[in-house]
Write an enzyme that holds these catalytic residues in place. Structure first.
Site, PDB file in Angstrom:
ATOM      1  N   CYS A   9       3.054  -8.362  -8.394  1.00  0.00           N
ATOM      2  CA  CYS A   9       2.780  -9.577  -9.162  1.00  0.00           C
ATOM      3  C   CYS A   9       1.710 -10.356  -8.403  1.00  0.00           C
ATOM      4  O   CYS A   9       0.982  -9.777  -7.599  1.00  0.00           O
ATOM      5  CB  CYS A   9       4.055 -10.389  -9.413  1.00  0.00           C
ATOM      6  N   ASN A  12       3.895 -12.200  -4.772  1.00  0.00           N
ATOM      7  CA  ASN A  12       4.970 -11.400  -4.196  1.00  0.00           C
ATOM      8  C   ASN A  12       6.128 -12.261  -3.690  1.00  0.00           C
ATOM      9  O   ASN A  12       6.744 -11.961  -2.672  1.00  0.00           O
ATOM     10  CB  ASN A  12       4.424 -10.483  -3.096  1.00  0.00           C
ATOM     11  N   CYS A  14       8.156 -13.990  -6.486  1.00  0.00           N
ATOM     12  CA  CYS A  14       9.026 -14.211  -7.651  1.00  0.00           C
ATOM     13  C   CYS A  14       9.308 -12.911  -8.403  1.00  0.00           C
ATOM     14  O   CYS A  14      10.346 -12.292  -8.242  1.00  0.00           O
ATOM     15  CB  CYS A  14       8.402 -15.219  -8.627  1.00  0.00           C
ATOM     16  N   ARG A  15       8.355 -12.507  -9.235  1.00  0.00           N
ATOM     17  CA  ARG A  15       8.575 -11.382 -10.142  1.00  0.00           C
ATOM     18  C   ARG A  15       8.688 -10.034  -9.444  1.00  0.00           C
ATOM     19  O   ARG A  15       9.621  -9.263  -9.706  1.00  0.00           O
ATOM     20  CB  ARG A  15       7.466 -11.319 -11.200  1.00  0.00           C
ATOM     21  N   SER A  16       7.743  -9.707  -8.573  1.00  0.00           N
ATOM     22  CA  SER A  16       7.780  -8.370  -7.962  1.00  0.00           C
ATOM     23  C   SER A  16       8.958  -8.180  -7.005  1.00  0.00           C
ATOM     24  O   SER A  16       9.572  -7.108  -7.021  1.00  0.00           O
ATOM     25  CB  SER A  16       6.444  -8.008  -7.311  1.00  0.00           C
ATOM     26  N   ASP A 127       5.230 -15.624 -15.525  1.00  0.00           N
ATOM     27  CA  ASP A 127       5.395 -16.131 -14.170  1.00  0.00           C
ATOM     28  C   ASP A 127       6.326 -17.343 -14.201  1.00  0.00           C
ATOM     29  O   ASP A 127       5.998 -18.368 -14.801  1.00  0.00           O
ATOM     30  CB  ASP A 127       4.036 -16.533 -13.598  1.00  0.00           C
TER      31      ASP A 127
END
Length: 163
Positions: A9, A12, A14-16, A127
């Site tokens: 993401c 690095n 939150c999402r990933s 995001d």
């Protein structure tokens, strides 16, 4: 031979890392943890060395996932050792394909939600960073929904390597 998957993401945090944690759990549940390595990175280095966002950690832990993580920036040299690079949104997909040293490396980059048949025409995991906790919950739901299809695709590749 280990099949290597990296989720990417922006920063690095939150999402990933959420995708990494969920997919690692799915790999372990499937008994593939000795055959599949899972990690994550960001397209940028703003948060390198930082832990995951506290909201990511709390959502993961509340749903029974591990949350140990240190942010890092994706490096083009990693393509050589990775089998699959999973982008969390279309912007990451484009950035990663631009970084790829070869067409073969660019072909390793896929969108996470492409593994979720219910995603329809919305390929991006939004995001959650600038929003509230509900965005992190929504992110987790999208990651979990795509993980089953991703696991099936990875299992097929791993079994193909073993044959």
């Amino acid at each position: 031979m280990t099949y290597r998957v990296c989720f990417v993401c922006t920063g690095n945090i939150c999402r990933s890392p959420m995708a990494e944690s969920v997919f690692r759990a799915r790999v372990e549940e499937a008994g593939l943890d000795g055959l599949v390595a899972v990690d994550s990175a960001g397209t940028g280095g703003w948060h390198e060395g930082d832990p995951a966002d506290p909201r990511t950690v709390s959502v993961l832990e509340e749903h029974g996932y591990g949350s140990g993580h240190t942010a890092r920036q994706f490096q083009p040299s990693w393509f050589a050792r990775l089998d699959l690079v999973v982008a969390l949104d279309s912007g990451h997909l484009k950035a990663l394909r631009r970084l790829a040293p070869s067409p073969q490396d660019a072909a390793k980059v896929r969108l996470l939600r492409s593994y979720d048949p219910a995603a329809g025409d919305d390929p991006d995991v939004p995001d959650p960073y600038y929003g509230g906790r509900d965005g992190f919950e929504e992110c987790l739901e999208m990651v979990e929904a795509a993980s089953a299809g991703l696991l099936a695709a990875v299992r097929e590749q791993v079994e193909g390597q073993a044959a």
